[in-house]
Design a protein around this motif. Sequence first.
Motif, PDB file in Angstrom:
ATOM      1  N   GLY A 192       0.816  -1.216   0.000  1.00 32.40           N
ATOM      2  CA  GLY A 192       0.000   0.000   0.000  1.00 32.40           C
ATOM      3  C   GLY A 192       0.841   1.254   0.000  1.00 32.40           C
ATOM      4  O   GLY A 192       0.550   2.217  -0.722  1.00 32.40           O
ATOM      5  N   LEU A 193       1.897   1.254   0.811  1.00 30.57           N
ATOM      6  CA  LEU A 193       2.792   2.416   0.858  1.00 30.57           C
ATOM      7  C   LEU A 193       3.475   2.623  -0.493  1.00 30.57           C
ATOM      8  O   LEU A 193       3.531   3.744  -1.005  1.00 30.57           O
ATOM      9  N   THR A 194       3.975   1.544  -1.070  1.00 28.65           N
ATOM     10  CA  THR A 194       4.648   1.638  -2.365  1.00 28.65           C
ATOM     11  C   THR A 194       3.700   2.177  -3.426  1.00 28.65           C
ATOM     12  O   THR A 194       4.084   3.015  -4.248  1.00 28.65           O
ATOM     13  N   ALA A 195       2.453   1.731  -3.391  1.00 28.67           N
ATOM     14  CA  ALA A 195       1.466   2.209  -4.368  1.00 28.67           C
ATOM     15  C   ALA A 195       1.287   3.717  -4.267  1.00 28.67           C
ATOM     16  O   ALA A 195       1.198   4.407  -5.295  1.00 28.67           O
ATOM     17  N   ASP A 196       1.244   4.259  -3.053  1.00 22.69           N
ATOM     18  CA  ASP A 196       1.100   5.714  -2.890  1.00 22.69           C
ATOM     19  C   ASP A 196       2.273   6.455  -3.532  1.00 22.69           C
ATOM     20  O   ASP A 196       2.078   7.494  -4.168  1.00 22.69           O
ATOM     21  N   PHE A 197       3.471   5.921  -3.376  1.00 26.94           N
ATOM     22  CA  PHE A 197       4.645   6.554  -3.986  1.00 26.94           C
ATOM     23  C   PHE A 197       4.588   6.460  -5.506  1.00 26.94           C
ATOM     24  O   PHE A 197       4.934   7.404  -6.208  1.00 26.94           O
ATOM     25  N   VAL A 198       4.163   5.321  -6.022  1.00 25.16           N
ATOM     26  CA  VAL A 198       4.071   5.138  -7.476  1.00 25.16           C
ATOM     27  C   VAL A 198       3.061   6.120  -8.069  1.00 25.16           C
ATOM     28  O   VAL A 198       3.331   6.762  -9.096  1.00 25.16           O
ATOM     29  N   ILE A 199       1.910   6.261  -7.427  1.00 27.91           N
ATOM     30  CA  ILE A 199       0.884   7.188  -7.930  1.00 27.91           C
ATOM     31  C   ILE A 199       1.432   8.612  -7.948  1.00 27.91           C
ATOM     32  O   ILE A 199       1.272   9.337  -8.936  1.00 27.91           O
ATOM     33  N   TRP A 200       2.082   9.041  -6.865  1.00 32.14           N
ATOM     34  CA  TRP A 200       2.687  10.384  -6.816  1.00 32.14           C
ATOM     35  C   TRP A 200       3.725  10.546  -7.927  1.00 32.14           C
ATOM     36  O   TRP A 200       3.751  11.549  -8.632  1.00 32.14           O
ATOM     37  N   ASN A 201       4.589   9.534  -8.074  1.00 32.74           N
ATOM     38  CA  ASN A 201       5.680   9.640  -9.045  1.00 32.74           C
ATOM     39  C   ASN A 201       5.156   9.675 -10.485  1.00 32.74           C
ATOM     40  O   ASN A 201       5.713  10.366 -11.331  1.00 32.74           O
ATOM     41  N   ARG A 202       4.087   8.954 -10.751  1.00 28.04           N
ATOM     42  CA  ARG A 202       3.495   9.000 -12.092  1.00 28.04           C
ATOM     43  C   ARG A 202       2.939  10.385 -12.398  1.00 28.04           C
ATOM     44  O   ARG A 202       2.986  10.836 -13.540  1.00 28.04           O
ATOM     45  N   LYS A 203       2.436  11.043 -11.389  1.00 22.60           N
ATOM     46  CA  LYS A 203       1.870  12.383 -11.580  1.00 22.60           C
ATOM     47  C   LYS A 203       2.972  13.421 -11.798  1.00 22.60           C
ATOM     48  O   LYS A 203       2.899  14.229 -12.721  1.00 22.60           O
ATOM     49  N   GLU A 212      12.419   8.028 -10.013  1.00 19.61           N
ATOM     50  CA  GLU A 212      12.054   6.611 -10.120  1.00 19.61           C
ATOM     51  C   GLU A 212      11.815   6.040  -8.727  1.00 19.61           C
ATOM     52  O   GLU A 212      12.562   6.320  -7.788  1.00 19.61           O
ATOM     53  N   ILE A 213      10.785   5.199  -8.612  1.00 14.47           N
ATOM     54  CA  ILE A 213      10.427   4.510  -7.364  1.00 14.47           C
ATOM     55  C   ILE A 213      10.910   3.066  -7.452  1.00 14.47           C
ATOM     56  O   ILE A 213      10.825   2.439  -8.514  1.00 14.47           O
ATOM     57  N   PHE A 247       4.716  15.513  -2.264  1.00 15.39           N
ATOM     58  CA  PHE A 247       4.261  14.209  -1.762  1.00 15.39           C
ATOM     59  C   PHE A 247       3.805  14.312  -0.310  1.00 15.39           C
ATOM     60  O   PHE A 247       4.499  14.880   0.529  1.00 15.39           O
ATOM     61  N   VAL A 248       2.638  13.751  -0.034  1.00 13.18           N
ATOM     62  CA  VAL A 248       2.133  13.618   1.334  1.00 13.18           C
ATOM     63  C   VAL A 248       1.654  12.177   1.479  1.00 13.18           C
ATOM     64  O   VAL A 248       0.835  11.698   0.682  1.00 13.18           O
ATOM     65  N   LEU A 249       2.183  11.485   2.480  1.00  8.81           N
ATOM     66  CA  LEU A 249       1.808  10.093   2.724  1.00  8.81           C
ATOM     67  C   LEU A 249       0.741  10.042   3.796  1.00  8.81           C
ATOM     68  O   LEU A 249       0.953  10.501   4.919  1.00  8.81           O
TER      69      LEU A 249
END
Length: 192
Positions: free
Chosen positions: A55-66, A71-72, A183-185
């Motif tokens: 779940g945490l990794t997904a949040d970073f991927v979504i932010w990075n795609r935007k 790279e994540i 980025f905000v987690l």
Amino acid sequence: MTVITINLNPIIKLTDDQFYQLCRKNPEIKFERNANGELIIMPPTGGETGKYNAGLTADFVIWNRKYKLGEIFDSSTCFKLPNGANRSPDVAWIRKDRWDALTPEQKEKFPPIAPDFVLELMSPSDSLEETQAKMREYMDNQIKLGWLINRKAGQVEIYRQDKPVEILESPQELSGEDALPGFVLDLQIVWE
């Protein structure tokens, strides 16, 4: 399960290529290597830790795609740090210009670069002292920002260059500050 450290140095000092081949030939085992060249065998995570980490990794991927700033990398990625250690943080991020400066061969194996950001999510079996030492090692290798999430204690330790460690009690969110612009987690998934 506990982490096992093996010192083969009196017998053989593994080269970077030998360490890479050892990892490739034993994919069911997660290896790291400390700055002294000792092998560290990491146990697999349990279901709960794996779920939270995904779940945490997904949040970073979504932010990075935007934002497309870098790279994540997930917990399977091993980095060759400047001090010689090979480490695999649970989540890592590298600025695009720094990643693009690596050769294709460097990107393919264990990239010889310290990430700009790392996150470690403690498993119930992890030692706090060992994980804190790993975080200090990251900072000694010029990582800009690091988060150590300790679900059991309900704490987050924030590591920054040239600043004391900041400990937060069950924060609801974390800011990526200058290291991860915008980025905000949301930590609700971690504390649920």
